[in-house]
Design an enzyme around this catalytic site. Structure first.
Site, mmCIF file in Angstrom:
data_model
loop_
_atom_site.group_PDB
_atom_site.id
_atom_site.type_symbol
_atom_site.label_atom_id
_atom_site.label_comp_id
_atom_site.label_asym_id
_atom_site.label_seq_id
_atom_site.Cartn_x
_atom_site.Cartn_y
_atom_site.Cartn_z
ATOM 1 N N HIS A 104 -38.301 -18.474 2.959
ATOM 2 C CA HIS A 104 -38.915 -19.474 3.777
ATOM 3 C C HIS A 104 -37.990 -19.975 4.927
ATOM 4 C CE1 HIS A 104 -40.118 -20.019 -0.542
ATOM 5 N NE2 HIS A 104 -41.234 -20.617 0.177
ATOM 6 N N ASP A 107 -35.364 -22.034 3.912
ATOM 7 C CA ASP A 107 -34.222 -21.517 2.982
ATOM 8 C C ASP A 107 -32.924 -20.787 3.821
ATOM 9 O OD1 ASP A 107 -36.205 -21.544 0.985
ATOM 10 O OD2 ASP A 107 -36.709 -19.339 1.214
ATOM 11 N N ASP A 342 -39.524 -13.567 -7.417
ATOM 12 C CA ASP A 342 -39.454 -15.172 -7.280
ATOM 13 C C ASP A 342 -39.086 -15.601 -8.792
ATOM 14 O OD1 ASP A 342 -40.009 -17.703 -6.524
ATOM 15 O OD2 ASP A 342 -42.199 -17.495 -5.900
HETATM 16 C C1 XUL Z 1 -43.877 -21.691 -5.425
HETATM 17 C C2 XUL Z 1 -43.736 -20.393 -5.286
HETATM 18 C C3 XUL Z 1 -43.554 -19.877 -3.742
HETATM 19 C C4 XUL Z 1 -44.101 -19.104 -3.018
HETATM 20 C C5 XUL Z 1 -43.466 -19.070 -1.570
HETATM 21 O O1 XUL Z 1 -44.321 -21.666 -6.949
HETATM 22 O O2 XUL Z 1 -44.019 -19.566 -5.995
HETATM 23 O O3 XUL Z 1 -41.932 -19.884 -3.715
HETATM 24 O O4 XUL Z 1 -43.848 -17.929 -3.726
HETATM 25 O O5 XUL Z 1 -43.806 -20.354 -0.988
HETATM 26 CO CO CO Z 2 -44.146 -17.494 -5.513
#
Ligand code: XUL
Ligand code: CO
Length: 441
Positions: A104, A107, A342
């Protein structure tokens, strides 16, 4: 990697040592160089590291501050720290052998006192990231904008009731698209952040959804204008942070995108933990996206099914991943997408090597699942079973139903002449046992 003066990790680069290895800091199943069907495993898997969890995660939760102390965080100047953190990140990407990363905007670079200043800081960090990408060969899977952390977005970004906030969010997406292009990003993700609502007492749902569509349309127009050719991805999530997130699940998003004529522009970034929060399995979401030709990428994690929130854990459940992989392979793979971790460390996982153990576990589990899924599909037993289960639609009146060549009068004649249908077993228990033979022999 280009020789850096400072090294942030004492853990050596992670190598493939095979299933018999007793070395916990080695891959047992993921051999990036292994060739399968003319492609390396690295090319098949397209693993990616999520900057926000791996490099901004501190282990904090609503009940207490962070526990994880990182050497690269030392220093008073936030921009200098951001640059140092980027060095640490690329050292990790290289040592774990991930060909991609994701971020992001907020970040990687701190916000300044104004949008203009924030953009300037971002440019500085992006220039550094570009150099590191060049030096290491690590590429950007996708970029995105954080439109949910800053208090200005407390009531959403594109769905905020204040047009001023909408404009601010638009400007932030514009910049995030520019830097994603600058870094050669292969996709751009829209996760709904706070696009949703808590109570209808203060919310115009119809207007908010139209505003969200307007934002996505303008983003697509701008991407075209600047020559960004990456895939646009929507990441569905049913709840958290808001009670009612508009991008609930793939099916909801397909309806939304078709309503606003946006369905050709988007595919999906499916996150396992979001699928289960929506009351679905990971495989269900993959199948729904694939059926619409909209399977794009995966946010590789898992939730704790005993809890009702997004715990973002590393997924080592080979059975769940094998089922998901069969659907992904059948759909023709992820194209420009990949498997992005993630996922975050648990709060007490405070050692530097925990970050390695976590990603090794995730990468090995996905690689093993990929291999088992390929075997399942090569033998075709489940597919054959399913094919036969629907074979009555291959000929005669069944085929006429599928080809729209029959009607209620004709089908009534069929039902009257054939009488009562015989019961045909769904064979679920047999199939579950069959699946276990692939998983456990
Ligand atoms: C939130 C999530 C985020 C997205 C990107 O739950 O998964 O980190 O992947 O904004
Ligand atoms: Co995500």
């Amino acid at each position: 990697m280009k020789k850096k003066s400072a090294s942030f990790f004492t853990t050596p680069a992670i190598a493939f040592e095979g299933p018999q290895s007793a070395n916990a800091l080695a891959f047992k199943h993921y051999n990036p160089a292994e060739i399968i069907d003319g492609k390396t495993m690295a090319e098949h898997m397209r693993f990616s590291i999520a900057y926000w969890h791996a490099f901004r995660g501190t282990g904090s939760d609503p009940f207490g501050p962070g526990t994880i102390i990182r050497p690269w965080e030392a220093g008073k100047d936030p921009v200098a720290v951001a640059l140092k953190r980027m060095d640490a990140a690329f050292e990790f990407f290289t040592k774990i052998g991930a060909p991609f990363w994701c971020f992001h905007d907020r970040d990687i670079a701190p916000e300044g006192k104004s949008l203009a200043e924030s953009n300037k800081i971002l440019d500085k960090v992006v220039a550094h990231a570009k150099e590191l990408q060049k030096a290491t060969g690590v590429k950007l899977l996708w970029g995105t904008a954080n439109l949910f952390s800053n208090p200005r977005f407390m009531c959403g970004a594109a769905t905020n009731p204040d047009a001023h906030v909408f404009a601010y969010a638009a400007a932030q997406i514009k910049k995030a698209l520019e830097v994603t292009l600058e870094l050669g990003g292969e996709n751009y993700v829209f996760w709904g952040g706070r696009e949703g609502y808590e109570t209808l007492l203060n919310t115009n749902l119809k207007r908010e959804q139209a505003h969200l569509a307007a934002m996505l349309r303008m983003a697509a127009d701008y991407a075209k204008e600047i020559g960004f050719k990456g895939q646009f991805l929507i990441e569905p999530k049913p709840k958290e942070p808001t009670t009612h997130q508009y991008d609930f699940d793939c099916a909801t998003c397909i309806g939304f995108l078709r309503t606003y004529g946006l369905e050709k522009i988007f595919k999906f970034n499916i996150e396992t933990n979001h699928a289960t929060l929506a009351g679905h399995t990971f495989q269900h979401e993959i199948e729904v996206a694939a059926a619409a030709g909209m399977l794009g990428s995966i946010d590789a994690n898992t939730g704790n099914l005993l809890l009702g929130w997004d715990t973002d854990q590393f997924n080592t459940d080979v059975k769940e991943l094998t089922l998901a992989m069969t659907s992904i392979i059948k759909a023709g793979g992820l194209g420009t997408g990949g498997f992005n971790f993630d996922a975050k460390l648990r709060r007490p996982s405070v050692d530097a090597d925990d970050l390695f153990h976590a990603h090794i576990g995730g990468m090995d589990a996905y690689a093993l699942a990929f291999k088992i899924a390929r075997k399942i599909l090569a033998e075709g037993k489940f597919e054959q079973f399913v094919k036969e289960r629907y074979s009555s639609f291959d000929t005669g009146f069944g085929k006429e139903i599928e080809t729209k060549k029959t009607n209620f009068r004709e089908l009534e004649k069929v039902a009257l002449s054939l009488g009562e249908p015989t019961l045909k077993s769904g064979k679920q228990e047999y199939l579950e046992n069959l699946l276990n033979t692939y998983l456990h022999g």
